[in-house]
Design an enzyme around this catalytic site. Sequence first.
Site, PDB file in Angstrom:
ATOM      1  CE  LYS A 112      35.703  40.059  40.759  1.00 43.96           C
ATOM      2  NZ  LYS A 112      35.555  41.327  39.896  1.00 43.96           N
TER       3      LYS A 112
HETATM    4  C1  LIG Z   1      36.382  41.831  39.020  1.00 48.49           C
HETATM    5  C2  LIG Z   1      35.635  42.994  37.934  1.00 48.49           C
HETATM    6  C3  LIG Z   1      35.979  43.276  36.573  1.00 48.49           C
HETATM    7  C4  LIG Z   1      36.942  42.246  36.055  1.00 48.49           C
HETATM    8  O1  LIG Z   1      36.561  40.992  35.764  1.00 48.49           O
HETATM    9  P1  LIG Z   1      37.723  39.827  35.328  1.00 48.49           P
HETATM   10  O2  LIG Z   1      37.082  38.671  35.889  1.00 48.49           O
HETATM   11  O3  LIG Z   1      38.874  40.481  35.569  1.00 48.49           O
HETATM   12  O4  LIG Z   1      37.463  39.895  33.829  1.00 48.49           O
HETATM   13  C5  LIG Z   1      35.419  44.329  36.079  1.00 48.49           C
HETATM   14  N1  LIG Z   1      34.707  45.211  36.956  1.00 48.49           N
HETATM   15  C6  LIG Z   1      34.256  45.018  37.958  1.00 48.49           C
HETATM   16  C7  LIG Z   1      33.296  45.976  38.795  1.00 48.49           C
HETATM   17  C8  LIG Z   1      34.983  43.833  38.720  1.00 48.49           C
HETATM   18  O5  LIG Z   1      34.405  43.855  40.112  1.00 48.49           O
END
Ligand SMILES: *Cc1c(COP(=O)(O)O)cnc(C)c1O
Length: 462
Positions: A112
Amino acid sequence: MDYISTRGKIAPVGFIDGVLMGLADDGGLLVPKQIPQLSEATLNAWQQLSYPELALELFSLYVDGEIPREELKQLVDESYGTFRDDEVTPVRRVNNGLHILELFHGPTFAFKDIALQFLGNLYAYISKKHNSTIHILGATSGDTGASAIEGVRGKEGIRICILHPHGKVSKVQELQMTTVDDANVLNLSVDGNFDDCQRIIKELFADVNFKQQYHLRAINSINIARILAQTVYYFYAYFQLAKQGQGEKVNFSVPTGNFGDIFAGYMAKRMGLPINKLILATNENNILERFVTEGVYQPGEFRGTHSPSMDIQVASNFERYLYYLNGEDAGIVSGLMDDFKRDGRIVIAGEALRQVQADFAAYGVQNDECLSEISSCYKEYGYLLDPHTACGVAAAHRFTAEDEVTVALSTAHPAKFDEAIRILDIKQTAPAQIQALSDKPQFQTRVTGTNEAVSEQLVRFF
Ligand SMILES: *Cc1c(COP(=O)(O)O)cnc(C)c1O
C-alpha cells in the site's frame, strides 16, 4: 486529461479534482476518458528508466500538465526516496518460471505504501496550492491505515483520522498506526468490526454538510491516484524481464481482494504493455474467482483467513472493470449496479463471459494450501512468503505453462503476518523497524461504534 464516472452522471473533471473527489459524485468510480496508448518505441525506450523515472513518465500522461513537470518530479522522488531498496520494487528470480516482485520495501512493509506515499505527498501539494487544510478520514482493517498515516504524518495542511476495529487488527499493524505521535494524526479504536468502521465512514461522507464543512477526503483504493501509482510496477517488472530476453510470455499473478491491484495490471495491459496472462489470486473469500469461472458476482459468507487483507466480499474497484468489459458504456454499468443493489448479484454470460475469461485466470486459495505453499517455497528455495503472496504464488503454479514466466506480486513482508508463519514453526527475525515498535508508546482513542461518538471526536480534532 478528463476523468469521467463509470455511471456517466458527472461532468468531466481534471486530475486534481478527480483525486479530491475520490468516489465520483454519482456513486460511480472515476476513469480516464481515454487510456493513453504507448507505442513499441516508447516501451523500448522506457526499459532503461529507473523506477522513479518511469513513474514520472507514466504520471505525466495522466496528470496532463496540471502539475508542472519539475514539481511532479519532486513529488515522485520524495515518495519513492523513502523505500529501503534502491530499485524500489526489485524482481527476484525464484526459478525459471517464477519471479517475485517485491512490493514491500516501503515504510510499513506492505505494498500500500507505493500508492499512499505518493497520495500523501500529492495531498500536501494540493493543500499548499489551494491554501486549505485537507482532512482525511478512513477506515482500515490494518494495512491501509498504517500506510496512509505514514504517508501524511507531520505534513503541513493535512490532518488524518483513521478508524480501526478495536483488537481486530494484527499487533504489528496496530503498533504501526498507534505509535505515531505527530499532532496531525488521530487513531480511533472502534468497538466493533471492520464493517462497522466502514459503515460509519460511509455515513459521515454521505452527510454532505459535514463533508463540505470539514473538507473530508478519502484514501481508500477507489481513488484514481492509487490505481495509477500501482500501474508503474507492472511496467517496471516487465522491463526487467525483457532486458534479460524473457519478455515473450510474461504473466502476472496478483493477490487481490478489492480488485485494486489487479485492475492496475489490467490498465497497464490496455495501455499497451504486452502482458500475457493476468492471474487473479484470492483466498477463501473467492467472489472474484467465482465471477471469472461462472460469470456470477455475488458476495458469499465472510471467512477469516491467513491473508486478512484480502478478506473482502465486495470488491470496491470491480466496477471499473465492468465499465471496460461493457465497451465503456456507462448506461450498462449503471444498470448492472442497480441489479446488484436490487438482487445482490451481477450475472454476465455469453460473449462477455468469454471476454472475462480471456482477460483473467482466477484461483481462490484455501487456507491449508496457503500454508503449504509458504512451507514448500521456504524449503525448496529458502524464500519466505507472506500469506497474501503465497496465494499469488499458488495461483502462479496453477496457470504458468511450460514456455511462460510468471511474476508473482509480493504484497507484504512476511514479518508483518508472523501469526501464519508461526503455525508452520518457521522462525523469522523481524526487521529492526518492526522490532522497535513494541517499545514505543501508543496513541489512540477508544470509542463506541456509533456515528455520534466518532463525529464528536472528529469535530474536536479537525
Ligand atoms: C491490500 C492488500 C492486498 C489486496 O489489494 P487489493 O487492492 O485489494 O487488490 C493484498 N495483500 C496485502 C498485504 C494487502 O495489504
